[in-house]
Write an enzyme that holds these catalytic residues in place. Structure first.
Site, PDB file in Angstrom:
ATOM      1  N   ILE A  85       0.839  -1.209   0.000  1.00 44.10           N
ATOM      2  CA  ILE A  85       0.000   0.000   0.000  1.00 44.10           C
ATOM      3  C   ILE A  85       0.875   1.261   0.000  1.00 44.10           C
ATOM      4  CG2 ILE A  85      -1.862   1.244   1.160  1.00 44.10           C
ATOM      5  CD1 ILE A  85      -2.682  -1.438   2.442  1.00 44.10           C
TER       6      ILE A  85
ATOM      7  N   THR B 137      -6.188  -1.289  10.380  1.00 38.50           N
ATOM      8  CA  THR B 137      -6.996  -2.304   9.693  1.00 38.50           C
ATOM      9  C   THR B 137      -8.363  -2.492  10.348  1.00 38.50           C
ATOM     10  OG1 THR B 137      -7.099  -4.693   9.301  1.00 38.50           O
ATOM     11  CG2 THR B 137      -5.744  -4.005  11.119  1.00 38.50           C
ATOM     12  N   ASP B 138      -9.316  -2.993   9.579  1.00 39.52           N
ATOM     13  CA  ASP B 138     -10.624  -3.316  10.166  1.00 39.52           C
ATOM     14  C   ASP B 138     -10.559  -4.583  11.027  1.00 39.52           C
ATOM     15  OD1 ASP B 138     -10.325  -5.196   8.129  1.00 39.52           O
ATOM     16  OD2 ASP B 138     -12.289  -4.848   7.223  1.00 39.52           O
ATOM     17  N   GLU B 139      -9.422  -5.304  10.935  1.00 39.58           N
ATOM     18  CA  GLU B 139      -9.319  -6.556  11.710  1.00 39.58           C
ATOM     19  C   GLU B 139      -9.298  -6.299  13.213  1.00 39.58           C
ATOM     20  OE1 GLU B 139      -6.745  -9.606  10.164  1.00 39.58           O
ATOM     21  OE2 GLU B 139      -6.764  -8.715   8.186  1.00 39.58           O
TER      22      GLU B 139
ATOM     23  N   TYR C 297      -1.641 -10.611  14.784  1.00 41.67           N
ATOM     24  CA  TYR C 297      -1.543  -9.438  13.897  1.00 41.67           C
ATOM     25  C   TYR C 297      -2.526  -8.354  14.324  1.00 41.67           C
ATOM     26  CZ  TYR C 297      -2.644  -6.471   9.857  1.00 41.67           C
ATOM     27  OH  TYR C 297      -2.914  -5.381   9.046  1.00 41.67           O
TER      28      TYR C 297
ATOM     29  N   ALA D  87      -4.169  -8.010  17.032  1.00 47.75           N
ATOM     30  CA  ALA D  87      -3.938  -7.526  18.403  1.00 47.75           C
ATOM     31  C   ALA D  87      -2.809  -6.495  18.420  1.00 47.75           C
ATOM     32  CB  ALA D  87      -3.593  -8.704  19.317  1.00 47.75           C
TER      33      ALA D  87
ATOM     34  N   LYS E  70      -1.970  -4.565  15.899  1.00 45.29           N
ATOM     35  CA  LYS E  70      -2.477  -3.333  15.264  1.00 45.29           C
ATOM     36  C   LYS E  70      -3.402  -2.593  16.234  1.00 45.29           C
ATOM     37  CE  LYS E  70      -1.855  -2.010  11.587  1.00 45.29           C
ATOM     38  NZ  LYS E  70      -0.770  -1.154  11.031  1.00 45.29           N
TER      39      LYS E  70
ATOM     40  N   ASN F  24      -9.768  -5.160   3.439  1.00 43.86           N
ATOM     41  CA  ASN F  24      -8.757  -5.837   2.610  1.00 43.86           C
ATOM     42  C   ASN F  24      -8.492  -5.083   1.318  1.00 43.86           C
ATOM     43  OD1 ASN F  24      -9.143  -8.010   4.453  1.00 43.86           O
ATOM     44  ND2 ASN F  24      -8.399  -9.374   2.837  1.00 43.86           N
ATOM     45  N   ASN F  25      -7.236  -4.778   1.080  1.00 44.30           N
ATOM     46  CA  ASN F  25      -6.849  -4.109  -0.166  1.00 44.30           C
ATOM     47  C   ASN F  25      -6.461  -5.140  -1.218  1.00 44.30           C
ATOM     48  OD1 ASN F  25      -5.336  -0.910   0.419  1.00 44.30           O
ATOM     49  ND2 ASN F  25      -6.775  -1.950   1.755  1.00 44.30           N
TER      50      ASN F  25
ATOM     51  N   PRO G 265      -4.915 -22.991  -3.637  1.00 46.15           N
ATOM     52  CA  PRO G 265      -5.388 -23.335  -2.287  1.00 46.15           C
ATOM     53  C   PRO G 265      -6.410 -22.322  -1.762  1.00 46.15           C
ATOM     54  CG  PRO G 265      -3.214 -22.301  -2.176  1.00 46.15           C
ATOM     55  CD  PRO G 265      -3.600 -22.343  -3.627  1.00 46.15           C
TER      56      PRO G 265
ATOM     57  N   TYR H 236      -8.752 -21.616   1.732  1.00 44.02           N
ATOM     58  CA  TYR H 236      -8.967 -22.050   3.113  1.00 44.02           C
ATOM     59  C   TYR H 236     -10.402 -22.538   3.354  1.00 44.02           C
ATOM     60  CZ  TYR H 236      -4.656 -20.062   5.136  1.00 44.02           C
ATOM     61  OH  TYR H 236      -3.366 -19.798   5.484  1.00 44.02           O
TER      62      TYR H 236
ATOM     63  N   HIS I  72      -9.661 -18.311  12.032  1.00 40.39           N
ATOM     64  CA  HIS I  72     -10.014 -17.541  10.834  1.00 40.39           C
ATOM     65  C   HIS I  72     -11.310 -16.747  11.045  1.00 40.39           C
ATOM     66  CE1 HIS I  72      -9.890 -17.839   6.141  1.00 40.39           C
ATOM     67  NE2 HIS I  72      -9.838 -16.597   6.588  1.00 40.39           N
TER      68      HIS I  72
HETATM   69  P1  NAD Z   1       3.265  -4.886   3.427  1.00 38.15           P
HETATM   70  O1  NAD Z   1       3.599  -6.050   4.283  1.00 38.15           O
HETATM   71  O2  NAD Z   1       3.116  -5.089   1.957  1.00 38.15           O
HETATM   72  O3  NAD Z   1       4.378  -3.747   3.608  1.00 38.15           O
HETATM   73  C1  NAD Z   1       4.907  -3.400   4.854  1.00 38.15           C
HETATM   74  C2  NAD Z   1       6.181  -2.622   4.624  1.00 38.15           C
HETATM   75  O4  NAD Z   1       6.701  -2.235   5.916  1.00 38.15           O
HETATM   76  C3  NAD Z   1       7.285  -3.435   3.927  1.00 38.15           C
HETATM   77  O5  NAD Z   1       7.865  -2.671   2.888  1.00 38.15           O
HETATM   78  C4  NAD Z   1       8.297  -3.719   5.032  1.00 38.15           C
HETATM   79  O6  NAD Z   1       9.632  -3.821   4.559  1.00 38.15           O
HETATM   80  C5  NAD Z   1       8.104  -2.507   5.940  1.00 38.15           C
HETATM   81  N1  NAD Z   1       8.517  -2.773   7.325  1.00 38.15           N
HETATM   82  C6  NAD Z   1       8.196  -3.857   8.087  1.00 38.15           C
HETATM   83  N2  NAD Z   1       8.763  -3.737   9.304  1.00 38.15           N
HETATM   84  C7  NAD Z   1       9.434  -2.553   9.314  1.00 38.15           C
HETATM   85  C8  NAD Z   1      10.207  -1.870  10.280  1.00 38.15           C
HETATM   86  N3  NAD Z   1      10.423  -2.389  11.503  1.00 38.15           N
HETATM   87  N4  NAD Z   1      10.730  -0.664   9.962  1.00 38.15           N
HETATM   88  C9  NAD Z   1      10.529  -0.124   8.732  1.00 38.15           C
HETATM   89  N5  NAD Z   1       9.824  -0.732   7.765  1.00 38.15           N
HETATM   90  C10 NAD Z   1       9.280  -1.929   8.047  1.00 38.15           C
HETATM   91  O7  NAD Z   1       1.973  -4.252   4.056  1.00 38.15           O
HETATM   92  P2  NAD Z   1       0.769  -3.468   3.346  1.00 38.15           P
HETATM   93  O8  NAD Z   1      -0.221  -4.449   2.878  1.00 38.15           O
HETATM   94  O9  NAD Z   1       1.307  -2.471   2.401  1.00 38.15           O
HETATM   95  O10 NAD Z   1       0.142  -2.724   4.618  1.00 38.15           O
HETATM   96  C11 NAD Z   1       0.524  -1.392   4.950  1.00 38.15           C
HETATM   97  C12 NAD Z   1      -0.243  -0.969   6.188  1.00 38.15           C
HETATM   98  O11 NAD Z   1      -1.643  -1.053   5.934  1.00 38.15           O
HETATM   99  C13 NAD Z   1       0.032  -1.857   7.405  1.00 38.15           C
HETATM  100  O12 NAD Z   1       0.094  -1.034   8.544  1.00 38.15           O
HETATM  101  C14 NAD Z   1      -1.180  -2.778   7.463  1.00 38.15           C
HETATM  102  O13 NAD Z   1      -1.443  -3.180   8.791  1.00 38.15           O
HETATM  103  C15 NAD Z   1      -2.264  -1.866   6.926  1.00 38.15           C
HETATM  104  N6  NAD Z   1      -3.399  -2.569   6.291  1.00 38.15           N
HETATM  105  C16 NAD Z   1      -3.196  -3.383   5.204  1.00 38.15           C
HETATM  106  C17 NAD Z   1      -4.281  -4.004   4.603  1.00 38.15           C
HETATM  107  C18 NAD Z   1      -4.131  -4.874   3.368  1.00 38.15           C
HETATM  108  O14 NAD Z   1      -5.126  -5.397   2.875  1.00 38.15           O
HETATM  109  N7  NAD Z   1      -2.927  -5.054   2.820  1.00 38.15           N
HETATM  110  C19 NAD Z   1      -5.566  -3.821   5.111  1.00 38.15           C
HETATM  111  C20 NAD Z   1      -5.725  -2.991   6.221  1.00 38.15           C
HETATM  112  C21 NAD Z   1      -4.637  -2.366   6.778  1.00 38.15           C
END
Ligand code: NAD
Length: 338
Positions: free
Chosen positions: A15, A139-141, A164, A166, A168, A193-194, A219, A221, A297
């Site tokens: 994201i 996140t909505d989780e 996870y 918890a 967040k 979810n994105n 796969p 779930y 889940h």
């Molecule tokens: P992602 O796992 O694709 O990317 C996370 C990034 O953070 C990675 O580039 C990683 O290298 C970096 N990172 C991890 N630990 C780090 C640290 N200690 N210091 C610096 N960088 C670090 O995640 P995403 O899907 O892009 O999610 C981004 C945010 O959005 C997260 O906070 C996630 O909780 C939230 N989110 C994601 C979704 C989804 O559907 N993907 C939904 C709701 C919320």
């Protein structure tokens, strides 16, 4: 946009990279520093398209307080958008430690360094930083799971079910406390979810596409009936921009696409798009294989996004059917090159 110098954490991930690409094009005058640890989930190829002299990448860990302090001093950030996290629920079941470290301690470090840099005392911002804002991406989780009906609103009590979610939820509470205790200018967004370009291969939609075109079993779930509210990543990025620039201090906003779909629908839709664009000997859905369900889940997530829609005027542009076509095209291109 009031910010002149922005720190984005985790911008090499799914994201964050989509956000930087979108945001930097629109706000060429803003200096943007992306700090990312480049864990297995971070990929600098996600940022190949960015050619802007105002953009800087720093490889670094948000758990490293000195690094953050030095970056604030050097770049005089007046805005933070905090994406960095361990984000994959399955990994949090196998090895929760990194989730506690990055998602909780890392968030604390980042917001605390920002507070010290921006504020002299509770409710007292330093000259020139009165507008400085910390935007936490969540996140909505954190709300737990829903039955067949109902929607998560910003008032839904927190009930996280995985390590996870918890972690967040804990980070959301830290950010909340900095508003209530220090009067810090914070906003939080909780999104569903994105999906879309640049997502890691381990996640559901890239996995379905990759396995399908390589002739492997796909796969799914349990019975495939778990429901998520799918949000096209660019819509999320636009929502973040909206909240960062117009959101009310101390508030949280849910961002969702009103696109509830179960996993069986997702996999069958992708298979039928592939049947059209890349026909094989047999329909791709013959490769679907049900596997043991994920521990704990959650059955269903769905977001009521009416607050951001009515108060800030944001609305998702894509529905799942339009967004998934663009997404499949992007991954077919990616996997063809590998
Ligand atoms: P992602 O796992 O694709 O990317 C996370 C990034 O953070 C990675 O580039 C990683 O290298 C970096 N990172 C991890 N630990 C780090 C640290 N200690 N210091 C610096 N960088 C670090 O995640 P995403 O899907 O892009 O999610 C981004 C945010 O959005 C997260 O906070 C996630 O909780 C939230 N989110 C994601 C979704 C989804 O559907 N993907 C939904 C709701 C919320």
């Amino acid at each position: 946009m009031k910010s002149k110098s922005l720190l984005v954490s985790g911008g090499a991930g799914f994201i964050g990279a989509n956000f930087i690409e979108y945001f930097i094009e629109k706000h060429k005058e803003i200096k943007l520093v992306n700090v990312d640890k480049l864990t297995y989930a971070g990929d600098l190829n996600n940022l190949n398209g960015i050619h802007n002299s105002n953009y800087t990448f720093i490889e670094g860990d948000i758990c490293n307080r000195k690094l953050l302090h030095d970056l604030f001093t050097e770049h005089q950030f007046d805005g933070v958008i905090h994406f960095a996290a361990e984000s994959h629920v399955d990994n949090s079941i196998k090895s929760p430690g990194a989730f506690i470290e990055t998602n909780i301690t890392g968030t604390f470090n980042l917001i605390d360094v920002a507070r010290n840099f921006w504020m002299d005392a509770p409710n007292q911002y330093k000259n020139g930083f009165e507008h400085a804002r910390f935007h936490h991406i969540s996140t909505d989780e954190v709300y737990g799971t829903l039955g067949e009906t109902g929607l998560f609103t910003e008032k839904t009590p927190y009930a996280p079910n995985s390590p996870y979610s918890a972690s967040k939820a804990s980070s959301d509470f830290i950010v909340r406390s900095y508003f209530h205790t220090y009067g810090m200018n914070v906003v939080t967004t909780n999104c569903s979810n994105n999906y879309g370009p640049k997502q890691h291969n381990e996640k559901l939609i890239p996995t379905i596409i990759k396995k399908a075109i390589s002739g492997e079993q796909i796969p799914i779930y349990g019975n495939g009936l778990n429901v998520r509210d799918w949000l096209y990543v660019l819509d999320h990025c636009k929502g973040i921009e909206t909240v960062f620039s117009k959101g009310k201090t101390g508030e949280t906003y849910n961002i969702g696409g009103k696109n509830e779909r179960n996993n069986l629908y997702i996999v069958n839709t992708i298979c039928s798009i592939l049947d059209n664009v890349l026909p094989g000997k047999e329909p791709y859905n013959k490769q679907i294989s049900f596997v043991d369900d994920r521990a704990g889940h959650d059955f269903r997530y769905a977001i009521d996004a009416s607050k951001i829609e009515t108060e800030l005027g944001w609305k998702a542009d894509e529905n799942f059917e339009t967004g998934i076509k663009k997404t499949v095209t992007w991954y077919l291109n990616k996997y063809k090159k590998q």
